[in-house]
Design a protein around this motif. Sequence first.
Motif, PDB file in Angstrom:
ATOM      1  N   LEU A  86       4.703 -11.510  -8.292  1.00 35.68           N
ATOM      2  CA  LEU A  86       4.238 -10.191  -8.733  1.00 35.68           C
ATOM      3  C   LEU A  86       5.370  -9.171  -8.677  1.00 35.68           C
ATOM      4  O   LEU A  86       5.580  -8.402  -9.619  1.00 35.68           O
ATOM      5  CB  LEU A  86       3.069  -9.751  -7.862  1.00 35.68           C
ATOM      6  N   LYS A  87       6.113  -9.157  -7.558  1.00 34.43           N
ATOM      7  CA  LYS A  87       7.237  -8.229  -7.407  1.00 34.43           C
ATOM      8  C   LYS A  87       8.348  -8.532  -8.411  1.00 34.43           C
ATOM      9  O   LYS A  87       8.938  -7.628  -9.004  1.00 34.43           O
ATOM     10  CB  LYS A  87       7.792  -8.290  -5.985  1.00 34.43           C
ATOM     11  N   LYS A  88       8.630  -9.803  -8.595  1.00 34.63           N
ATOM     12  CA  LYS A  88       9.740 -10.207  -9.471  1.00 34.63           C
ATOM     13  C   LYS A  88       9.464  -9.870 -10.937  1.00 34.63           C
ATOM     14  O   LYS A  88      10.359  -9.410 -11.663  1.00 34.63           O
ATOM     15  CB  LYS A  88       9.982 -11.717  -9.323  1.00 34.63           C
ATOM     16  N   ASN A  89       8.229 -10.065 -11.367  1.00 29.90           N
ATOM     17  CA  ASN A  89       7.928  -9.955 -12.797  1.00 29.90           C
ATOM     18  C   ASN A  89       7.652  -8.535 -13.264  1.00 29.90           C
ATOM     19  O   ASN A  89       7.635  -8.275 -14.475  1.00 29.90           O
ATOM     20  CB  ASN A  89       6.743 -10.861 -13.143  1.00 29.90           C
ATOM     21  N   ALA A  90       7.422  -7.618 -12.340  1.00 30.42           N
ATOM     22  CA  ALA A  90       7.246  -6.213 -12.720  1.00 30.42           C
ATOM     23  C   ALA A  90       8.609  -5.537 -12.818  1.00 30.42           C
ATOM     24  O   ALA A  90       9.465  -5.703 -11.947  1.00 30.42           O
ATOM     25  CB  ALA A  90       6.367  -5.495 -11.702  1.00 30.42           C
ATOM     26  N   GLU A  91       8.836  -4.770 -13.872  1.00 27.24           N
ATOM     27  CA  GLU A  91      10.110  -4.068 -14.021  1.00 27.24           C
ATOM     28  C   GLU A  91      10.190  -2.845 -13.106  1.00 27.24           C
ATOM     29  O   GLU A  91      11.268  -2.470 -12.656  1.00 27.24           O
ATOM     30  CB  GLU A  91      10.284  -3.633 -15.477  1.00 27.24           C
ATOM     31  N   PHE A  92       9.038  -2.232 -12.836  1.00 28.67           N
ATOM     32  CA  PHE A  92       8.971  -1.049 -11.988  1.00 28.67           C
ATOM     33  C   PHE A  92       7.856  -1.220 -10.959  1.00 28.67           C
ATOM     34  O   PHE A  92       6.788  -1.760 -11.280  1.00 28.67           O
ATOM     35  CB  PHE A  92       8.674   0.220 -12.809  1.00 28.67           C
ATOM     36  N   ILE A  93       8.100  -0.761  -9.733  1.00 25.84           N
ATOM     37  CA  ILE A  93       7.065  -0.686  -8.705  1.00 25.84           C
ATOM     38  C   ILE A  93       7.090   0.738  -8.166  1.00 25.84           C
ATOM     39  O   ILE A  93       8.083   1.161  -7.563  1.00 25.84           O
ATOM     40  CB  ILE A  93       7.280  -1.700  -7.578  1.00 25.84           C
ATOM     41  N   ILE A  94       6.010   1.458  -8.400  1.00 29.66           N
ATOM     42  CA  ILE A  94       5.978   2.885  -8.077  1.00 29.66           C
ATOM     43  C   ILE A  94       4.691   3.215  -7.324  1.00 29.66           C
ATOM     44  O   ILE A  94       3.595   2.843  -7.751  1.00 29.66           O
ATOM     45  CB  ILE A  94       6.079   3.742  -9.356  1.00 29.66           C
ATOM     46  N   HIS A  95       4.854   3.904  -6.202  1.00 32.33           N
ATOM     47  CA  HIS A  95       3.718   4.428  -5.440  1.00 32.33           C
ATOM     48  C   HIS A  95       3.436   5.830  -5.977  1.00 32.33           C
ATOM     49  O   HIS A  95       4.309   6.697  -5.963  1.00 32.33           O
ATOM     50  CB  HIS A  95       4.066   4.454  -3.950  1.00 32.33           C
ATOM     51  N   ALA A  96       2.217   6.053  -6.469  1.00 31.15           N
ATOM     52  CA  ALA A  96       1.924   7.332  -7.125  1.00 31.15           C
ATOM     53  C   ALA A  96       0.448   7.673  -7.019  1.00 31.15           C
ATOM     54  O   ALA A  96      -0.394   6.817  -6.730  1.00 31.15           O
ATOM     55  CB  ALA A  96       2.330   7.273  -8.596  1.00 31.15           C
ATOM     56  N   ARG A  97       0.165   8.943  -7.240  1.00 29.37           N
ATOM     57  CA  ARG A  97      -1.225   9.392  -7.352  1.00 29.37           C
ATOM     58  C   ARG A  97      -1.551   9.515  -8.832  1.00 29.37           C
ATOM     59  O   ARG A  97      -0.898  10.245  -9.575  1.00 29.37           O
ATOM     60  CB  ARG A  97      -1.431  10.728  -6.646  1.00 29.37           C
ATOM     61  N   VAL A  98      -2.588   8.803  -9.252  1.00 29.15           N
ATOM     62  CA  VAL A  98      -2.970   8.773 -10.657  1.00 29.15           C
ATOM     63  C   VAL A  98      -4.173   9.679 -10.876  1.00 29.15           C
ATOM     64  O   VAL A  98      -5.151   9.637 -10.123  1.00 29.15           O
ATOM     65  CB  VAL A  98      -3.309   7.335 -11.111  1.00 29.15           C
ATOM     66  N   ASN A  99      -4.087  10.511 -11.897  1.00 26.14           N
ATOM     67  CA  ASN A  99      -5.207  11.348 -12.311  1.00 26.14           C
ATOM     68  C   ASN A  99      -6.142  10.499 -13.166  1.00 26.14           C
ATOM     69  O   ASN A  99      -5.728   9.951 -14.188  1.00 26.14           O
ATOM     70  CB  ASN A  99      -4.689  12.550 -13.104  1.00 26.14           C
ATOM     71  N   GLY A 100      -7.398  10.391 -12.744  1.00 26.89           N
ATOM     72  CA  GLY A 100      -8.342   9.550 -13.472  1.00 26.89           C
ATOM     73  C   GLY A 100      -8.765  10.103 -14.821  1.00 26.89           C
ATOM     74  O   GLY A 100      -9.347   9.373 -15.634  1.00 26.89           O
ATOM     75  N   ASP A 101      -8.497  11.396 -15.088  1.00 19.20           N
ATOM     76  CA  ASP A 101      -8.749  11.946 -16.420  1.00 19.20           C
ATOM     77  C   ASP A 101      -7.634  11.480 -17.346  1.00 19.20           C
ATOM     78  O   ASP A 101      -6.456  11.615 -17.023  1.00 19.20           O
ATOM     79  CB  ASP A 101      -8.785  13.471 -16.390  1.00 19.20           C
ATOM     80  N   TYR A 102      -7.980  10.950 -18.486  1.00 17.10           N
ATOM     81  CA  TYR A 102      -6.969  10.384 -19.370  1.00 17.10           C
ATOM     82  C   TYR A 102      -7.080  10.972 -20.771  1.00 17.10           C
ATOM     83  O   TYR A 102      -8.133  11.464 -21.192  1.00 17.10           O
ATOM     84  CB  TYR A 102      -7.100   8.857 -19.440  1.00 17.10           C
ATOM     85  N   ASP A 103      -5.967  10.927 -21.494  1.00 18.74           N
ATOM     86  CA  ASP A 103      -5.966  11.240 -22.920  1.00 18.74           C
ATOM     87  C   ASP A 103      -6.209   9.955 -23.690  1.00 18.74           C
ATOM     88  O   ASP A 103      -5.806   8.868 -23.264  1.00 18.74           O
ATOM     89  CB  ASP A 103      -4.627  11.840 -23.351  1.00 18.74           C
TER      90      ASP A 103
END
Length: 204
Positions: A64-81
């Motif tokens: 999982l770690k190897k195959n992802a290009e980015f690993i980011i800890h973040a707060r996601v806003n559930g409202d989406y466009d």
Amino acid sequence: MNKLLISFVVVWFILLAGCSDTVNKGEPVVSSKVNVPESSESDDSAADSSIGLSIPGEKNFKALKKNAEFIIHARVNGDYDTEKLVEDAEDNIYKINRVYTATVNNSFKTLDGTKYKIGDKIKIIYPVGFKQMKEGKLGDRLLPLGDKIVPIHTGEYMLFLDQLEGQFYFSNLHHVYKKGNNKKFYNISSNSIPEITIENIANP
């Protein structure tokens, strides 16, 4: 998208809704804000079937770690466009994307070594499926790209992402990790690698 897949999508919509008016290829993206209540479930009920494009879940955390290009800890806003992009102009087929905004807490892996700072904002594109335009309006029926649409509610996430043409996408939709009431992040998408911690990410 390959021609076989486009043909499948077109045939599927024609069988359900019949032929419709032609749209112009290259029509600009149309975006609208959708508010998602915290208690809301996914809109799987709007999906009639799936074309099953989801790649398999990873077998272990190392992969999982190897195959992802980015690993980011973040707060996601559930409202989406919501974006609609012309996929097949002749038969009025549109690809439907959800666009989420995430505020970075920390970045553990990046493709080019660039570190995202706390407070940086990134956009995450989640392609959910296809709809057909008929009489100037998008139909209610959605042909989903995966087996289900993962509900992304507001909260802290450990994001495993890939980048395509400067835009972020989920690396593998079997692995969407939201923080619980403790230090663990739980997979809200599947049973594959059901939980992780920051220590798992930080340690080589």
